[in-house]
Design a protein around this motif. Structure first.
Motif, PDB file in Angstrom:
ATOM      1  N   GLY A 268       0.772  -1.235   0.000  1.00  0.00           N
ATOM      2  CA  GLY A 268       0.000   0.000   0.000  1.00  0.00           C
ATOM      3  C   GLY A 268       0.799   1.278   0.000  1.00  0.00           C
ATOM      4  N   ARG A 269       2.132   1.173  -0.008  1.00  0.00           N
ATOM      5  CA  ARG A 269       2.925   2.394   0.058  1.00  0.00           C
ATOM      6  C   ARG A 269       2.789   3.200  -1.234  1.00  0.00           C
ATOM      7  N   LEU A 270       3.037   4.502  -1.104  1.00  0.00           N
ATOM      8  CA  LEU A 270       3.072   5.361  -2.283  1.00  0.00           C
ATOM      9  C   LEU A 270       4.344   5.082  -3.052  1.00  0.00           C
ATOM     10  N   LEU A 271       4.196   4.714  -4.320  1.00  0.00           N
ATOM     11  CA  LEU A 271       5.354   4.469  -5.170  1.00  0.00           C
ATOM     12  C   LEU A 271       5.794   5.737  -5.886  1.00  0.00           C
ATOM     13  N   TYR A 272       4.841   6.408  -6.542  1.00  0.00           N
ATOM     14  CA  TYR A 272       5.173   7.591  -7.317  1.00  0.00           C
ATOM     15  C   TYR A 272       4.036   8.598  -7.249  1.00  0.00           C
ATOM     16  N   SER A 273       4.412   9.870  -7.387  1.00  0.00           N
ATOM     17  CA  SER A 273       3.425  10.940  -7.514  1.00  0.00           C
ATOM     18  C   SER A 273       3.701  11.722  -8.794  1.00  0.00           C
ATOM     19  N   PHE A 274       2.641  12.139  -9.460  1.00  0.00           N
ATOM     20  CA  PHE A 274       2.752  12.902 -10.699  1.00  0.00           C
ATOM     21  C   PHE A 274       1.884  14.148 -10.566  1.00  0.00           C
ATOM     22  N   ALA A 275       2.415  15.293 -10.921  1.00  0.00           N
ATOM     23  CA  ALA A 275       1.695  16.551 -10.774  1.00  0.00           C
ATOM     24  C   ALA A 275       1.526  17.227 -12.119  1.00  0.00           C
ATOM     25  N   GLY A 276       0.348  17.821 -12.335  1.00  0.00           N
ATOM     26  CA  GLY A 276       0.160  18.644 -13.517  1.00  0.00           C
ATOM     27  C   GLY A 276       1.095  19.835 -13.491  1.00  0.00           C
ATOM     28  N   ALA A 277       1.576  20.239 -14.660  1.00  0.00           N
ATOM     29  CA  ALA A 277       2.612  21.268 -14.726  1.00  0.00           C
ATOM     30  C   ALA A 277       2.066  22.680 -14.599  1.00  0.00           C
ATOM     31  N   THR A 278       0.789  22.870 -14.905  1.00  0.00           N
ATOM     32  CA  THR A 278       0.228  24.219 -14.930  1.00  0.00           C
ATOM     33  C   THR A 278      -1.143  24.218 -14.252  1.00  0.00           C
ATOM     34  N   ILE A 279      -1.632  25.398 -13.945  1.00  0.00           N
ATOM     35  CA  ILE A 279      -2.958  25.503 -13.362  1.00  0.00           C
ATOM     36  C   ILE A 279      -3.994  24.991 -14.365  1.00  0.00           C
ATOM     37  N   SER A 280      -5.039  24.384 -13.819  1.00  0.00           N
ATOM     38  CA  SER A 280      -6.169  23.883 -14.612  1.00  0.00           C
ATOM     39  C   SER A 280      -5.765  22.872 -15.676  1.00  0.00           C
ATOM     40  N   ALA A 281      -4.691  22.102 -15.430  1.00  0.00           N
ATOM     41  CA  ALA A 281      -4.303  21.056 -16.382  1.00  0.00           C
ATOM     42  C   ALA A 281      -5.160  19.817 -16.211  1.00  0.00           C
ATOM     43  N   TYR A 282      -5.736  19.625 -15.011  1.00  0.00           N
ATOM     44  CA  TYR A 282      -6.559  18.451 -14.699  1.00  0.00           C
ATOM     45  C   TYR A 282      -5.785  17.141 -14.871  1.00  0.00           C
ATOM     46  N   MET A 283      -4.511  17.161 -14.483  1.00  0.00           N
ATOM     47  CA  MET A 283      -3.723  15.929 -14.488  1.00  0.00           C
ATOM     48  C   MET A 283      -4.414  14.888 -13.614  1.00  0.00           C
TER      49      MET A 283
END
Length: 567
Positions: free
Chosen positions: A371-386
């Motif tokens: 259950g551990r967190l392996l990876y996180s991914f973030a949208g690069a800009t505002i309102s990207a809705y990644m």
């Protein structure tokens, strides 16, 4: 963010674990062609459609305007080089072709995976019925076209391969029509179709207004081990547990009976997303994941996702969002085995999270093993809705580890809301290869070393992988703090790249597989039973593999070396 791990596992604080999450290599970035394409809202792994040994991906652009406003399109992209293998377009304005996409499994029994694409705005005889179309992975031809039953049902708003539901040897399909009025205003419906001949196998309908049954659908694998694939249907607007509490139903493929009904609490929107998860806990049964993007956590509606055991239907994990209005759980998917530990992993999207500004969005990959967190991914800009679209991608880069595809449909690099989809490596390569090129072996290839995973000592997710060796030969790994380059030691055909005290990692002795490789997860606290050595932060270690290799005068060979600085 918190991961609540049910059963015999401890409760893990993900705020701490997030510092251990690796940043993954970007394999591909695909952008929408023009404004409002919304590339990345619908994403899916599709398997190896062109038979080149690399898994491919399927991406939808429902707002594309190739054949008129919102006609939509979808593309299959090569995992090997990112080229377009197939491109499909909606035929008329407002078709919304590509609003949902999925691998279909092998529908026609030719050994090649096929694909299904939804187009809920498509008209038939002048009436907006909605459509889902199945395409051959072999040549892109149309295998089946399924139509909605009534006007404005949004049939095709969700699609999925269902596995072999009826046991005839051909994979089947499931399609949602979330605003169907069959039993009440927008009660919704979902239908399961035969892959062999397109016949309707099962039909399910919501029973109350604004239930939106069929908003999400997914094959679940064989949950109860009866030899028939099962499936899941979500209804995020169901009111049985309170206003917009939501529900999800798990059904038997054998006879369509209900295996499990899940209900949320008020405003949870449970069932907004559902997905088969593969075998998360290693018990031999397929498991599944369900998102509740408006669920309340500690007084804030951050959203959550729950992973359920297919064997017992018990909750295995609960993953929770970070902040109010994250919409964590808006999209969920099985991710395949990202870290090579033999357990299927998960990915969850939070499209309105704020890691890089308002509604930049994020996605998180979690280990099925613990259950551990392996990876996180973030949208690069505002309102990207990644994180609006997430999916396992299969092994896109051919490194033996599964990869991920994540969409950011409101990114604006090619115009306002042109959108993007990103394919990330399941494991990052670490270290620097040296002592290259290795001496070619009896297959004509130069065997090589790879270091994968995390170089953080306390993380415990460090792997060695030897590749390009003759299949079916025994080998083992060596480690040393010192580099060297000694040609043909002991009459070997290759070169020893290590010096000083050599540590043979005994438990890695194993035959190479049919692909000529083997993989080892290393215990960095004790590299070998004799002599015992520990890897410490700040140390640079060097690794190499020895293996049996028949040549006219010698019987062994070496890979190149790889050097890794640990932290």
């Amino acid at each position: 963010m918190v991961v609540r791990v049910l059963g015999t596992f401890p409760v893990l604080a993900l705020g701490l674990l997030s510092t251990l999450a690796a940043a993954q290599s970007l394999l591909y970035r695909f952008d929408g062609d023009s404004l409002k394409d919304e590339m990345g809202y619908a994403v899916s792994g599709v398997g190896d459609v062109n038979g080149d040994g690399y898994d491919d991906v399927l991406l939808g652009m429902a707002r594309d305007a190739n054949n008129g406003y919102n006609s939509g399109s979808a593309r299959v992209l090569s995992g090997k080089d990112g080229s377009i293998l197939y491109s499909f377009d909606g035929r008329n304005p407002f078709d919304l072709f590509g609003v949902s996409v999925s691998s279909a499994g092998d529908v026609d029994g030719d050994g090649v995976p096929d694909l299904i694409i939804g187009a809920p705005g498509t008209k038939k005889n002048g009436i907006t019925k909605g459509m889902a179309r199945v395409f051959s992975g072999s040549d892109g031809s149309i295998l089946h076209t399924f139509w909605g039953q009534a006007a404005y049902d949004s049939f095709g708003g969700s699609v999925s391969g269902a596995g072999d539901v009826n046991g005839d040897g051909f994979d089947d399909l499931i399609v949602g029509a979330p605003v169907s009025d069959k039993n009440a205003n927008k009660s919704g419906s979902a239908r399961v179709f035969s892959g062999l001949d397109g016949k309707l196998l099962y039909s399910f309908d919501g029973d109350s207004s604004y239930e939106f049954l069929g908003r999400s659908v997914s094959g679940a694998g064989d949950l109860n081990a009866d030899g028939f694939a099962d499936f899941i249907i979500g209804a995020p607007g169901d009111h049985k547990g309170g206003v917009n509490s939501g529900s999800a139903w798990v059904y038997s493929g054998l006879d369509g009976t209900l295996l499990l009904e899940l209900q949320g609490k008020p405003y949870d929107m449970l069932g907004q997303s559902v997905s088969g998860a593969g075998d998360v806990n290693g018990d031999g049964f397929a498991d599944f994941i369900i998102g509740s993007p408006e669920a309340e956590v500690d007084g804030a509606r951050t959203g959550l996702a729950r992973v359920f055991s297919g064997k017992s239907m018990a909750v295995l994990y609960i993953f929770e969002g970070d902040a109010p209005s994250d919409n964590f759980g808006y999209a969920v998917s099985g991710a395949g085995d990202l870290d090579g530990d033999g357990f299927a992993d998960l990915v969850v999207g939070a499209l309105t999270a704020d890691p890089k500004g308002p509604q930049s969005g994020s996605a998180s990959a979690f280990s099925g093993r613990d259950g551990r967190l392996l990876y996180s991914f973030a949208g690069a800009t505002i309102s990207a809705y990644m994180g609006a679209g997430v999916s396992g991608a299969g092994d896109v880069d051919g490194d033996g580890f599964d990869d991920l595809v994540i969409g950011a449909p409101w990114g604006s690099d090619n115009g306002y809301r042109s959108g993007s989809a990103f394919v990330f490596s399941g494991w990052d390569s670490l270290g620097t290869n040296y002592c290259t090129p290795a001496v070619p072996n009896s297959t004509g290839l130069s065997a090589g070393m790879q270091a994968l995973g995390s170089d953080v000592v306390v993380d415990g997710r460090f792997y060695l992988r030897a590749i390009n060796m003759p299949p079916g030969r025994f080998g083992f790994f060596l480690a040393s703090l010192t580099q060297d380059h000694i040609p043909n030691p002991g009459g070997s055909h290759g070169d020893l790249c290590l010096g000083g005290q050599l540590i043979r990692i005994f438990r890695s002795t194993q035959p190479t597989g049919s692909a000529g490789s083997f993989v080892l997860q290393l215990n960095l606290a004790q590299l070998s039973i004799h002599p015992p050595e520990s890897v410490l932060p700040g140390e640079t270690w060097n690794f190499q593999a020895w293996y049996r290799d028949k040549h006219p005068t010698v019987t062994s060979n070496f890979t190149d070396g790889i050097s890794v600085l640990f932290h």
